[in-house]
Design a protein around this motif. Structure first.
Motif: not given
Length: 313
Positions: A175-191
């Motif tokens: 779960f940790r790796e999956l959540e990390g990728v999702l957070i990075s994806l959301i952050a990149y999309s926002t920025l």
């Protein structure tokens, strides 16, 4: 929920990193406190317990330290494998006995089962096996999808079914790796003010976890091990005690446990000669020990690993 009254005391939760052991242990503690507000519920990590013991020993407050823990109704000790020092184990052994005999609830988490805890006193190790041991396995596809949907909804982000399916299919370890990728994806999309597309998801996954690994199955593991040692699968499945066959069987169990997603110890045992989960655990421990002590054996593992999963090399 009746802490200390159930047969699963102690409750021992184990599994690899990122599978949610700490979250589960803390959730249990919160639930117990909500249902039984009168109880004293204490959560502490193995590392923190060890530091507390050392400070108490050096400050001549060991009696106070033991007295504090003897008053607890529910003790949750996270990452018990960190409790490696003999002094801390001796103190914990005393606390364990006192709480258990008083009918208090004990809950432990670890990155390995009780039988694989290294440098633990036998008397303590045996007590950790008294209750119920629960293994947290790698989350299956539907669980990974549910986690992605829940997290994206919580963050107010809409993900297409295509993106969710890609992430859940590609990132299967924890779960940790999956959540990390999702957070990075959301952050990149926002920025970058970009929509979360399948192509963007592929770019982020590639940067964080690398290219998707080849699917590894039991058939592939058995074939690679048998080919390497010039054995037939039937030979591997026999009860033969010949050294080469025994080692090949143990190596197959080791690779199955470490390289096949979402597979239980019982399943591995049943697929390799009809063995039970304890035999699989023993085989994995033996392989790990030999990898440290036997240079030739270590080369076996390195060679077979390159065949089974060439994308890692």
């Amino acid at each position: 929920m009746h802490p200390g009254k159930a047969t699963f005391n102690p409750l021992f939760i184990y599994g690899g990193p990122g599978l949610g052991k700490t979250h589960i242990a803390q959730a249990i503690g919160i639930a117990i406190k909500e249902q039984h507000p009168e109880l004293i519920v204490q959560y502490v990590s193995g590392g923190r317990f060890k530091v507390q013991f050392m400070n108490a020993s050096q400050g001549n407050t060991l009696t106070d330290f033991l007295g504090f823990y003897s008053r607890i109704d529910v003790l949750i000790l996270d990452d018990i494998q960190e409790l490696a020092s003999p002094g801390a184990q001796k103190a914990f052994f005393h606390i364990f006995n006192q709480l258990h005999m008083a009918g208090k609830q004990l809950i432990f988490t670890s990155d390995r089962p009780p039988v694989e805890l290294r440098n633990f006193e036998e008397r303590l190790s045996s007590r950790l096996k008294w209750g119920l041991s629960v293994e947290l396995s790698v989350p299956d596809y539907s669980t990974r999808v549910a986690m992605l949907r829940a997290r994206s909804t919580r963050d107010g982000v809409k993900l297409s079914d295509e993106v969710i399916s890609y992430l859940a299919s590609t990132i299967r370890t924890n779960f940790r790796e999956l959540e990390g990728v999702l957070i990075s994806l959301i952050a990149y999309s926002t920025l970058e003010k970009k929509d979360i597309t399948l192509e963007l998801a592929r770019q982020i996954v590639s940067k964080i976890v690398g290219e998707p690994k080849n699917d590894i199955t039991m058939d592939k593991v058995l074939k690679c091990v048998c080919d390497y040692f010039d054995l037939t699968r039937d030979m591997l499945m026999t009860k033969s005690r010949k050294r080469q066959i025994v080692q090949a069987r143990q190596i197959a169990m080791y690779f199955a446990r470490n390289y096949i997603s979402n597979i239980s110890l019982s399943t591995i045992g049943s697929e390799i000669g009809g063995k039970d989960h304890a035999t699989v655990l023993h085989a994995c421990t033996t392989v790990q020990d030999l990898m440290h002590s036997d240079k030739v054996f270590r080369q076996y593992i390195a060679d077979i690993e390159k065949i089974i999963n060439p994308t890692r090399h």
